[in-house]
Design a protein around this motif. Sequence first.
Motif, PDB file in Angstrom:
ATOM      1  N   HIS A 237       0.864  -1.185   0.000  1.00  0.00           N
ATOM      2  CA  HIS A 237       0.000   0.000   0.000  1.00  0.00           C
ATOM      3  C   HIS A 237       0.898   1.232   0.000  1.00  0.00           C
ATOM      4  O   HIS A 237       2.114   1.102  -0.007  1.00  0.00           O
ATOM      5  CB  HIS A 237      -0.987  -0.001   1.175  1.00  0.00           C
TER       6      HIS A 237
ATOM      7  N   HIS B 288       1.587   3.796   2.156  1.00  0.00           N
ATOM      8  CA  HIS B 288       2.155   4.474   3.333  1.00  0.00           C
ATOM      9  C   HIS B 288       3.677   4.548   3.332  1.00  0.00           C
ATOM     10  O   HIS B 288       4.357   3.633   2.875  1.00  0.00           O
ATOM     11  CB  HIS B 288       1.684   3.783   4.613  1.00  0.00           C
TER      12      HIS B 288
ATOM     13  N   HIS C  29      -7.379  -0.954   5.429  1.00  0.00           N
ATOM     14  CA  HIS C  29      -6.448  -0.096   6.168  1.00  0.00           C
ATOM     15  C   HIS C  29      -6.264   1.214   5.381  1.00  0.00           C
ATOM     16  O   HIS C  29      -6.117   2.292   5.955  1.00  0.00           O
ATOM     17  CB  HIS C  29      -5.135  -0.864   6.316  1.00  0.00           C
TER      18      HIS C  29
ATOM     19  N   ASP D  41      -0.746  -4.166   5.669  1.00  0.00           N
ATOM     20  CA  ASP D  41      -1.270  -3.673   6.952  1.00  0.00           C
ATOM     21  C   ASP D  41      -2.733  -4.028   7.214  1.00  0.00           C
ATOM     22  O   ASP D  41      -3.373  -3.438   8.075  1.00  0.00           O
ATOM     23  CB  ASP D  41      -1.077  -2.148   7.052  1.00  0.00           C
TER      24      ASP D  41
ATOM     25  N   ASP E 222       5.909   4.115   5.492  1.00  0.00           N
ATOM     26  CA  ASP E 222       6.724   3.089   6.155  1.00  0.00           C
ATOM     27  C   ASP E 222       6.754   1.784   5.346  1.00  0.00           C
ATOM     28  O   ASP E 222       7.319   0.784   5.793  1.00  0.00           O
ATOM     29  CB  ASP E 222       6.244   2.853   7.598  1.00  0.00           C
ATOM     30  N   HIS E 223       6.138   1.810   4.161  1.00  0.00           N
ATOM     31  CA  HIS E 223       6.172   0.667   3.235  1.00  0.00           C
ATOM     32  C   HIS E 223       6.727   1.064   1.866  1.00  0.00           C
ATOM     33  O   HIS E 223       7.099   0.198   1.073  1.00  0.00           O
ATOM     34  CB  HIS E 223       4.765   0.079   3.070  1.00  0.00           C
TER      35      HIS E 223
HETATM   36 ZN   LIG Z   1       0.068   1.328   6.622  1.00  0.00          ZN
END
Ligand SMILES: [Zn+2]
Length: 318
Positions: free
Chosen positions: A113, A115, A190, A209, A117-118
């Motif tokens: 996805h 975000h 999410h 997530d 942190d990914h």
């Molecule tokens: Zn996430």
Amino acid sequence: MITAADAEISRRHFLAAGGLTFAAAFLAPRGLYAEEDDLVGHALKEAARAKVTVQTLRRNISVLLGPGGNIAVLTGPDGKLLVDAEIVSARPNVSAALAGINADPVKQLINTHWHFDHTGGNEWLHEAGASILAHENTRKHLSKETRVEGWKHTFPAAPAGAIPSTVFKEDHTLHFNGDTLVLKHYLPAHTNSDISVHFTEADIFHTGDTFWNRDYPFIDYSTGGSIDGTIRAAEANLAKVTDKMIVIPGHGAVGGRADLVLFRDVMVEIRDKVAALKKQGKSLAEAVAAKPSAHYDGEWGNLFMTPSAFIALVYKGV
Ligand SMILES: [Zn+2]
């Protein structure tokens, strides 16, 4: 509202949690750093210091456990394939962990996805030779300025090299290093960009997530997430998982079917309790004070999300 007492409890959890404190900082809206608006900035700083460890799973697949989202690594003659790319500032430790597996270059990256942190490593991994594949909404959110209200942060458009070059809508299959990878889009959960990745021969399933193993999940209402969507995705994961499957969550330890069952049950129980409180006319502060998640807070509310912050996310969606 989160009270001063809640903030103090959160701060003590934060101190007790040790190594994963940065995660608590950015994933706990108004929880740990009540006065600090720049939670994402704080996460970027902390991720530069957090360690990244490698866990071997099955066949030619391992996982990197670090400050941001869990990275699956598939190795072989085609080079490395990664599922997810960590927080950008984790680059030195991610690079070292990858080099510790073998010297092969990263040729393919999949984002579960959008975000940060990914997808934080998208640009440097692309420069190192990786093609990026994701859901079309990941490209959409990375391509323009996007606000995440839960983090009180507006992300600028990502640089061109960080944007996925191949996207899909429902599902996508690719063959890499002798494994068949089946990618499937979830209905909004999410976020609205979530996908799962199933390494079919190795029978390893990366949920992104939509699954956090024994930690309350962040839910991004700003880009399509909700508690009911999270529960729907948990049910979809349960319909897919078998007893033999290894399951990589977005955050937390690698698990299996029993952990997915527990996650679904905990989400449903807390959702129902918070919904009942809201239906009785309780305010968010009153709902938090009623401690509807007390049974799980000791284990689930320590590292990533405080109980108060999670209840606020559930309350918003019921
Ligand atoms: Zn996430």
